[in-house]
Each structure stands twice: as C-alpha cells, then as structure tokens.
Design a protein around this motif. Structure first.
Motif, PDB file in Angstrom:
ATOM      1  N   THR A  21      54.633  55.246  47.501  1.00 17.59           N
ATOM      2  CA  THR A  21      55.190  53.919  47.747  1.00 17.59           C
ATOM      3  C   THR A  21      54.079  52.887  47.909  1.00 17.59           C
ATOM      4  O   THR A  21      53.090  53.142  48.580  1.00 17.59           O
ATOM      5  N   VAL A  22      54.281  51.744  47.297  1.00 12.28           N
ATOM      6  CA  VAL A  22      53.329  50.651  47.507  1.00 12.28           C
ATOM      7  C   VAL A  22      53.679  49.975  48.835  1.00 12.28           C
ATOM      8  O   VAL A  22      54.802  49.529  49.031  1.00 12.28           O
ATOM      9  N   LEU A  23      52.709  49.930  49.744  1.00  9.21           N
ATOM     10  CA  LEU A  23      52.960  49.269  51.024  1.00  9.21           C
ATOM     11  C   LEU A  23      52.603  47.791  50.934  1.00  9.21           C
ATOM     12  O   LEU A  23      53.408  46.917  51.199  1.00  9.21           O
ATOM     13  N   LEU A  24      51.361  47.557  50.551  1.00 11.00           N
ATOM     14  CA  LEU A  24      50.848  46.197  50.575  1.00 11.00           C
ATOM     15  C   LEU A  24      50.208  45.889  49.231  1.00 11.00           C
ATOM     16  O   LEU A  24      49.478  46.710  48.685  1.00 11.00           O
ATOM     17  N   GLN A  25      50.519  44.710  48.730  1.00  8.82           N
ATOM     18  CA  GLN A  25      50.009  44.356  47.419  1.00  8.82           C
ATOM     19  C   GLN A  25      49.522  42.911  47.442  1.00  8.82           C
ATOM     20  O   GLN A  25      50.179  42.028  47.997  1.00  8.82           O
ATOM     21  N   ALA A  26      48.350  42.708  46.844  1.00 10.62           N
ATOM     22  CA  ALA A  26      47.835  41.339  46.702  1.00 10.62           C
ATOM     23  C   ALA A  26      47.770  41.030  45.219  1.00 10.62           C
ATOM     24  O   ALA A  26      47.322  41.858  44.431  1.00 10.62           O
ATOM     25  N   ARG A  27      48.277  39.860  44.836  1.00 11.71           N
ATOM     26  CA  ARG A  27      48.263  39.473  43.418  1.00 11.71           C
ATOM     27  C   ARG A  27      47.468  38.200  43.222  1.00 11.71           C
ATOM     28  O   ARG A  27      47.797  37.174  43.821  1.00 11.71           O
ATOM     29  N   ARG A  28      46.452  38.300  42.374  1.00 11.19           N
ATOM     30  CA  ARG A  28      45.653  37.134  41.976  1.00 11.19           C
ATOM     31  C   ARG A  28      45.237  36.279  43.170  1.00 11.19           C
ATOM     32  O   ARG A  28      45.356  35.054  43.160  1.00 11.19           O
ATOM     33  N   LEU A  29      44.736  36.964  44.177  1.00 11.19           N
ATOM     34  CA  LEU A  29      44.333  36.279  45.394  1.00 11.19           C
ATOM     35  C   LEU A  29      43.032  35.517  45.159  1.00 11.19           C
ATOM     36  O   LEU A  29      42.118  36.028  44.518  1.00 11.19           O
ATOM     37  N   GLY A  30      42.983  34.294  45.647  1.00 10.37           N
ATOM     38  CA  GLY A  30      41.746  33.516  45.529  1.00 10.37           C
ATOM     39  C   GLY A  30      41.401  32.907  46.870  1.00 10.37           C
ATOM     40  O   GLY A  30      42.282  32.575  47.656  1.00 10.37           O
ATOM     41  N   PHE A  31      40.103  32.783  47.126  1.00  6.12           N
ATOM     42  CA  PHE A  31      39.697  32.191  48.403  1.00  6.12           C
ATOM     43  C   PHE A  31      38.421  31.389  48.211  1.00  6.12           C
ATOM     44  O   PHE A  31      37.436  31.888  47.676  1.00  6.12           O
ATOM     45  N   ALA A  32      38.472  30.150  48.613  1.00  3.76           N
ATOM     46  CA  ALA A  32      37.288  29.299  48.545  1.00  3.76           C
ATOM     47  C   ALA A  32      37.056  28.697  49.906  1.00  3.76           C
ATOM     48  O   ALA A  32      38.005  28.380  50.618  1.00  3.76           O
ATOM     49  N   ILE A  33      35.801  28.579  50.271  1.00  4.26           N
ATOM     50  CA  ILE A  33      35.490  27.971  51.559  1.00  4.26           C
ATOM     51  C   ILE A  33      34.372  26.968  51.354  1.00  4.26           C
ATOM     52  O   ILE A  33      33.370  27.285  50.711  1.00  4.26           O
ATOM     53  N   ASP A  34      34.571  25.757  51.833  1.00  7.58           N
ATOM     54  CA  ASP A  34      33.610  24.665  51.642  1.00  7.58           C
ATOM     55  C   ASP A  34      33.229  24.515  50.166  1.00  7.58           C
ATOM     56  O   ASP A  34      32.048  24.365  49.834  1.00  7.58           O
ATOM     57  N   GLY A  35      34.188  24.616  49.286  1.00 12.07           N
ATOM     58  CA  GLY A  35      33.931  24.428  47.864  1.00 12.07           C
ATOM     59  C   GLY A  35      33.309  25.630  47.166  1.00 12.07           C
ATOM     60  O   GLY A  35      33.062  25.605  45.964  1.00 12.07           O
ATOM     61  N   ARG A  36      33.036  26.706  47.919  1.00 15.65           N
ATOM     62  CA  ARG A  36      32.442  27.888  47.317  1.00 15.65           C
ATOM     63  C   ARG A  36      33.526  28.954  47.152  1.00 15.65           C
ATOM     64  O   ARG A  36      34.223  29.290  48.104  1.00 15.65           O
ATOM     65  N   THR A  37      33.675  29.467  45.917  1.00 15.83           N
ATOM     66  CA  THR A  37      34.683  30.498  45.674  1.00 15.83           C
ATOM     67  C   THR A  37      34.142  31.845  46.115  1.00 15.83           C
ATOM     68  O   THR A  37      33.094  32.277  45.644  1.00 15.83           O
ATOM     69  N   LEU A  38      34.853  32.485  47.031  1.00 19.49           N
ATOM     70  CA  LEU A  38      34.402  33.804  47.486  1.00 19.49           C
ATOM     71  C   LEU A  38      34.937  34.897  46.571  1.00 19.49           C
ATOM     72  O   LEU A  38      34.253  35.849  46.250  1.00 19.49           O
ATOM     73  N   TRP A  39      36.173  34.767  46.200  1.00 19.94           N
ATOM     74  CA  TRP A  39      36.740  35.671  45.207  1.00 19.94           C
ATOM     75  C   TRP A  39      37.917  34.972  44.570  1.00 19.94           C
ATOM     76  O   TRP A  39      38.469  34.028  45.123  1.00 19.94           O
ATOM     77  N   HIS A  40      38.278  35.441  43.376  1.00 23.45           N
ATOM     78  CA  HIS A  40      39.467  34.878  42.746  1.00 23.45           C
ATOM     79  C   HIS A  40      40.117  35.950  41.890  1.00 23.45           C
ATOM     80  O   HIS A  40      39.476  36.951  41.530  1.00 23.45           O
ATOM     81  N   ASP A  41      41.366  35.776  41.595  1.00 27.54           N
ATOM     82  CA  ASP A  41      42.137  36.743  40.808  1.00 27.54           C
ATOM     83  C   ASP A  41      41.991  38.162  41.339  1.00 27.54           C
ATOM     84  O   ASP A  41      41.843  39.109  40.565  1.00 27.54           O
ATOM     85  N   LEU A  42      41.985  38.283  42.635  1.00 30.83           N
ATOM     86  CA  LEU A  42      41.806  39.612  43.217  1.00 30.83           C
ATOM     87  C   LEU A  42      43.154  40.320  43.310  1.00 30.83           C
ATOM     88  O   LEU A  42      44.091  39.813  43.918  1.00 30.83           O
TER      89      LEU A  42
END
Lengths: 235, 271
Positions: A21-42
């Motif tokens: 069973t899939v418990l937790l799923q993240a789709r195309r997660l992106g995170f930027a802080i102070d204009g800097r992209t930490l990750w995207h499409d995760l």
C-alpha cells in the motif's frame, strides 16, 4: 544495499515490495527559499513497511523536505497525498497525528520528562487514547534508561537525551509514518544502536507503517534504509 | 478668577522646570554621560510644548457641539496611540500597525462610549469635556498594555518556535500550540493595570483624582470618578490586548496550523 538515486526517479529496491500500500506520496514537489530553488519536480512514494533515507549535502534541503512532508512548511508547488487523499483534504492535526516529524534538535517543554511525554495526549486529536504508561517504561528500558529518567527535568537533559525523549514521545502517540531528522546525531554508539532497533521493532509491529530518515552517516543509512533519495542530484 | 483653584502663571512653570534643571546639573556634575541628560531635556521640552499646544487646542475642542469632529479627534488620538504602541516593540510582522489600530480603536471606543452614554450619562453623549479626557486616559493605558503584550507574544513566538512546532508536529491545533504564549502575553499586558489598581489610594493618588481635588472637587466625589475610570482602563486594556494578540496570532499561525515565523523580523532599535 541501498543505492543513491536522483530525486526525480527514486525507485524502490530492497525488501519493500512495489505492491505494498502507498502510504505517503509526493508529486512534483518544489521548494524555493529566498529565490533559490532547493528542489523541484520531486516525486516520492512511501509504501507500507518501507524505510526511506534522504541523503544530500548540508543545505540541500533535507530538513525542509521532512518539514514539508510533516505539513510544517506550506507546499509551494506540487502536492502531497496521504492514504489516497490530498493533504488539503486532511485536517492538519489529524494528519500530523499519523505522520509525525521528529526534529534534529528537539525542543521540549520545561518540566519533568514524564510530563513532556504525556503532553501530546492533552491535544484534542489524541484525547481518545490514554497515555500508555507501561509502554513508555518498556521502551525506555529498551533504550537503557530506568524509571528515574522520567523524573528528570527536561532543561537538564543532554542533546542526546532530548533526542531520546522526542523519539519516545513520537512513538507513544502511535503514528503511521515517522519522519526522523538526524535522530541519532548527538548519541553515542550504543544509544544509536538502541534507537535503530527501536524504530525497526516499531516498524515491524504493524504492516501499515513506514519511516523516513536523514543522516550524515552513510553506514547508518545503509543499515536503516531500503533505498536512498538523494537531494541536490537533479539540477 | 472665581474657580476654586490657583491659576499658574509662566513664572510658576519656570520654577517647576528648575526642578529638572537641578537634576540635569547633577548629572553633568557627576559626568553621568550626555545620553540621559539629553533625553531628559528633550522629553521635558517636548512635554511642555505638547501640553501648551494641547491646552490651546482643547479650548476650541471643548466648544464643539456636533459629534463628528469629536469622533474625528478620537480617531486621530487612537491612531497615534496605536502607532506608538507598535513602535515600542522589538519585532514586526506584516499588518502589525493595522492590527494595533483596529484593536485600539475598537476597545477604546466601545468602552469609552459605553461609559459616556451608559454609566456617566453625559449630555450630549459626545460632550468633549468628558469624552476627550476619558478617551485620552484610556488610550494612554491601553498603549502600554498593547505594546507589552505584543512584545511578549512576538518574543515568545520567536524564541519558543521550537516548542511550538514540536507541539504542531505531534498533532496540536494552532490554538493548542499557541495558547500558553497567548495567556502569557495577556498576563504581561495587564500587569501595569493590575498593579496600579492594587496600590491605588494606598501608595499612589492617581493623577485624575488629584487633579479633580486640586480643582476643588470633594475627595469623595473624585474617588467615584477614579473608580469608574479605573474600570474603564482595565476593561479597555483587557479587550484591546486580547484583540491585538488574537490578530497577531492569526497572522503568525495560518489556517493550516503552520507557524509562519518568517513573517516575524526584528528591527534595529526602538525609541
């Protein structure tokens, strides 16, 4: 053996079967802080029984990823799905009662350790359950601490002891998913082993459980995880 | 002058100022540093100028016979108080001035209005001779309450964000996580008012009561006004600090039960 993968295509290997069973799923997660992209499409899929490690250099956003999964950071782009329901459909306290985040440097309320352990049971979301006093003592014994530890004041605890209390507190409320941010960073080797065993036995006690770790210790990541999600690999 | 009090001329004000000059001289003599002496001087000059001006203005304000200008003056007073309250705090978040204005205006107007129309029974209800001084006293105390409570709340959020987020991470609602801070902030905001009420008449004779007695009022009558004004101050401070803290709480904890600590920033210095 876990192998490093890129954030964009983490594939499960090891003993967690892809049919679980899939418990937790993240789709195309992106995170930027102070204009800097930490990750995207995760993309990330956490299945029942799985142990996922998140690796990456300092500043790659491991903590922020765990905090996002815990719902402590707003989801900037993409979506999170827990038990087939998007996070936006979950009441946050109910979600966090099941997906529990343990920070690297836990902050405990002033007072005795036992009071700190009992504290979450005053929250409305946990009021249906009682503080499992015996279970707390059992787990404490597994960590090599006796009854006296419960009477200690949290202000006097070392960093490692505070981590133990925070871990214990998270386990006692009975979550489905544990998000552990460097949970053994300030512990000695024996305590590290005890924590790892503890998490392992918690994970195996019920089928619908999974955990996510971060650690700087590569050997530890190999011991405790089925697969590794590497941050900062994808541009 | 037929009034039952002594009018003060400029010479008498000058002699009163000598009391401060004496202190300045001591501070210069002991070389205590220019900072304190200068602030004392600036504060004294400001106080004199502001009060003399207000004396002139109030003469015409008290002659007002329609409610609108009186309310307008009240709004300006409340706005100034709300800005001053925020300026004494060490942190800011977006909307803090609006929160302070809304709380100050709401609390001060509700309580002063109720007191004027329902308790003291002034006719007309907006009679500036009553409305403006009462509002001023209420605002002066509310200002202190709001700045203390806001400062304590923001400091708590900034310093105890770890504990707050641990609570949230374990399933606490934003209210459950923030409640200890909220009650602590409210307690802090009420301390000056409660302290003042505790010792009133025993240690201190409040300014308004003193003023009324100097103007010839019977002490027993002055005391009654003082009791009403103290209840007004306590009620306004409680209402205003509660409002401003709840508004700040909604700013710093969003609907998804997340702590938005990045909305909070420290400013260089306060005055």
């Amino acid at each position: 053996m876990p192998s490093p993968e890129t954030a964009a295509n983490a594939i499960p290997i090891g003993n967690a079967s892809s049919s679980a069973t899939v418990l937790l799923q993240a789709r195309r997660l992106g995170f930027a802080i102070d204009g800097r992209t930490l990750w995207h499409d995760l993309d990330l899929t956490l299945r029942a029984g799985e142990r996922l490690a998140v690796a990456g250099a300092s500043g790659s956003g491991k903590t922020l990823l765990l905090r996002t999964l815990a719902g402590l950071e707003p989801v900037q782009t993409g979506e999170l799905i827990f038990h087939e329901r998007p996070l936006s459909n979950w009441s946050m306290p109910a979600y966090r009662a099941r997906v529990v985040y343990v920070p690297q440097r836990p902050a405990l309320p002033e007072g005795q350790v036992e009071a700190a352990l009992r504290m979450p049971f005053q929250f409305r979301v946990h009021r249906h359950q009682r503080f499992p006093s015996n279970r707390a003592r059992e787990l404490l014994a597994m960590l090599g601490r006796d009854e006296k530890f419960l009477q200690q004041r949290t202000e006097r605890l070392s960093g490692g002891e505070a981590q133990i209390v925070a871990m214990l507190r998270a386990l006692l409320i009975g979550p489905d998913v544990l998000l552990l941010d460097e949970p053994t960073a300030s512990l000695d080797a024996r305590a590290v082993g005890a924590i790892e065993t503890l998490v392992e036995s918690w994970l195996r006690a019920q089928p619908q459980r999974a955990c996510v770790w971060t650690s700087h210790d590569r050997q530890q990541l190999q011991r405790i995880s089925d697969r590794v999600l590497s941050l900062g690999v994808v541009a | 002058m037929s009034a039952g009090y002594i009018n003060l001329d400029n010479w008498q004000l000058g002699f009163a100022a000598l009391l401060i000059v004496l202190n300045l001289a001591i501070s210069v003599w002991l070389r205590l540093g220019l900072g304190l002496g200068r602030s004392l001087l600036v504060a004294s000059v400001r106080m004199v100028v502001q009060l003399l001006l207000v004396g002139f203005i109030l003469d015409s304000v008290f002659a007002l016979t329609t409610p609108l200008p009186v309310i307008g003056i009240g709004v300006v007073m409340a706005a100034l108080a709300s800005v001053a309250a925020v300026r004494r705090t060490r942190r800011r978040f977006p909307g803090i001035y609006w929160n302070s204005l809304l709380s100050t205006l709401g609390a001060a107007f509700v309580v002063t209005g109720a007191a004027l129309a329902g308790i003291i029974n002034v006719h007309p209800w907006f009679a500036p001779q009553y409305a403006i001084p009462l509002l001023g006293m209420v605002l002066g105390n509310l200002l202190t309450g709001i700045s203390l409570a806001l400062d304590r709340f923001m400091q708590g959020v900034a310093r105890e964000s770890g504990v707050i987020e641990s609570d949230l991470a374990l399933g606490a609602t934003r209210w459950e996580a923030a409640r200890p801070l909220i009650s602590e902030a409210l307690r802090t905001g009420m301390i000056p008012t409660i302290n003042a009420m505790m010792v009133m008449g025993v240690v201190s004779l409040p300014g308004m009561m003193t003023g009324q007695m100097l103007a010839g009022a019977a002490p027993a009558a002055a005391v009654r006004y003082q009791i009403v004004i103290m209840f007004m101050i306590a009620a306004t401070t409680a209402l205003g600090t509660l409002a401003v803290i709840l508004l700040a709480y909604r700013r710093l904890f969003n609907r998804r039960h997340q702590l938005c600590v990045t909305r909070l920033h420290t400013i260089g210095r306060t005055d």
